[in-house]
Design a protein around this motif. Structure first.
Motif, mmCIF file in Angstrom:
data_model
loop_
_atom_site.group_PDB
_atom_site.id
_atom_site.type_symbol
_atom_site.label_atom_id
_atom_site.label_comp_id
_atom_site.label_asym_id
_atom_site.label_seq_id
_atom_site.Cartn_x
_atom_site.Cartn_y
_atom_site.Cartn_z
ATOM 1 N N THR A 131 76.849 39.995 42.166
ATOM 2 C CA THR A 131 77.999 40.874 42.305
ATOM 3 C C THR A 131 79.222 40.009 42.562
ATOM 4 O O THR A 131 79.274 39.273 43.546
ATOM 5 N N VAL A 133 83.090 39.800 43.416
ATOM 6 C CA VAL A 133 84.153 40.581 44.029
ATOM 7 C C VAL A 133 85.447 39.770 43.979
ATOM 8 O O VAL A 133 85.504 38.655 44.482
ATOM 9 N N ASN A 178 77.995 41.728 37.931
ATOM 10 C CA ASN A 178 78.622 43.018 38.187
ATOM 11 C C ASN A 178 79.984 42.754 38.816
ATOM 12 O O ASN A 178 80.070 42.157 39.890
ATOM 13 N N LYS A 180 83.658 43.608 40.442
ATOM 14 C CA LYS A 180 84.350 44.606 41.256
ATOM 15 C C LYS A 180 85.631 43.995 41.823
ATOM 16 O O LYS A 180 85.703 42.796 42.073
ATOM 17 N N SER A 181 86.636 44.857 42.044
ATOM 18 C CA SER A 181 87.899 44.416 42.631
ATOM 19 C C SER A 181 88.242 45.307 43.812
ATOM 20 O O SER A 181 87.985 46.513 43.783
ATOM 21 N N VAL A 199 88.385 42.678 35.759
ATOM 22 C CA VAL A 199 87.801 43.219 36.989
ATOM 23 C C VAL A 199 88.768 44.288 37.478
ATOM 24 O O VAL A 199 89.832 43.979 38.015
ATOM 25 N N ASN A 204 83.207 49.803 37.148
ATOM 26 C CA ASN A 204 82.106 48.842 37.191
ATOM 27 C C ASN A 204 81.922 48.179 35.828
ATOM 28 O O ASN A 204 81.316 48.758 34.925
ATOM 29 N N LEU A 263 84.169 45.335 49.735
ATOM 30 C CA LEU A 263 84.665 46.529 49.052
ATOM 31 C C LEU A 263 85.098 47.603 50.048
ATOM 32 O O LEU A 263 86.003 48.385 49.780
#
Length: 280
Positions: A131, A133, A178, A180-181, A199, A204, A263
């Motif tokens: 993941t 981020v 994966n 994410k932001s 992102v 997603n 997140l």
């Protein structure tokens, strides 16, 4: 005139060959890739072939256009005094230069779609899931390895402006990212993978690939995301499976286990110094 043109062309080719002879093997290899970096994933060849094919098509069009220009200059050069006969329309030529660009765009679009489908194809059961981020102003990586019998737990690592993040990947094993932001739109880009993906907050996105070459490769944000966009750098370490497992154990020993709370809480990742001063 034709003889002069031929001599100039031969001289240019000779100078080009002489210049290439003085280049290092690394520079020559990069010229052969037309500027692309060394490839490091199983998806890179698809983009590489599209890139080279596009340049071949561009060179072909360029040679055709310059050939026609030179031919017109030589064939229709003024031989007699006075103004030559003026032609207002040439229907076949107008049809040619109207239809030809549409054909070229259609061919390039067709091969681009084929390449995109291959690059974005998903692996049914990836060996690893990471993941990613993105936040202002660096990256965090959560290794979802709880189901991996060699590791047995999820681990994470983060970067700051002063210390870019490190991403470890095992060579020859498939990985799903994966993305994410927590704030604005960023873009996950590793040039050696020949692939990048935005992102986007609340969306997603994911990409799959298999690293194919051991080494350390640069990663960065490819989206102008704000003041410290230039600091959003990270290093990709593609290592053997044993080294990857050892690094996961190191993170576990440091207590960097479980899921990142980034997140839900952006301050879980160190922010730029100004943000701390503003909060005082």
């Amino acid at each position: 005139m034709p003889r002069t043109v031929s001599r100039l062309l031969l001289a240019s080719l000779g100078l080009g060959a002489l210049g290439l002879a003085g280049c290092s093997a690394e520079t020559t290899a990069q010229l052969g890739r037309l500027g692309l970096p060394v490839a490091a994933s199983d998806r890179s060849p698809y983009t590489h072939h599209l890139w080279i094919g596009s340049w071949i098509a561009a060179f072909g069009v360029g040679l055709l256009v310059w050939g026609m220009i030179i031919w017109c200059v030589v064939r229709y050069r003024r031989r007699k005094p006075g103004v030559p006969r003026q032609n207002r329309y040439n229907l076949p030529i107008e049809i040619l230069y109207t239809v030809t660009p549409f054909i070229m765009i259609g061919v390039l679009f067709y091969f681009t779609v084929l390449t995109q489908d291959k690059v974005q194809a998903k692996v049914q059961h990836p060996d690893h899931v990471v993941t990613v981020v993105a936040q202002k102003w660096n990256w965090s990586f959560n290794y979802e390895e709880a189901d991996n019998p060699d590791v047995g737990t999820a681990t994470w690592e983060s970067g700051t402006i002063e210390q870019p993040a490190n991403l470890y990947l095992p060579v020859g094993e498939s990985v799903r990212f994966n993305l994410k932001s927590v704030d604005v739109i960023h873009s996950f880009w590793v040039p050696a993978f020949y692939e990048k993906l935005d992102v986007v907050p609340g969306r997603n996105n994911s990409l799959d690939l298999t690293p194919t070459k051991e080494g350390v490769f640069a990663g960065k944000c490819a989206e102008l995301c704000g003041t410290y966009h230039s600091a959003m750098l990270f290093n990709v370490h593609i290592v053997s499976k044993q080294e990857f497992i050892a690094h996961m154990k190191e993170l576990e020993a440091k207590g960097q286990t479980g899921q990142l709370r980034t997140l839900q809480n952006p301050d879980a990742v160190p922010q730029r110094p100004e943000s701390k001063q503003e909060g005082r």
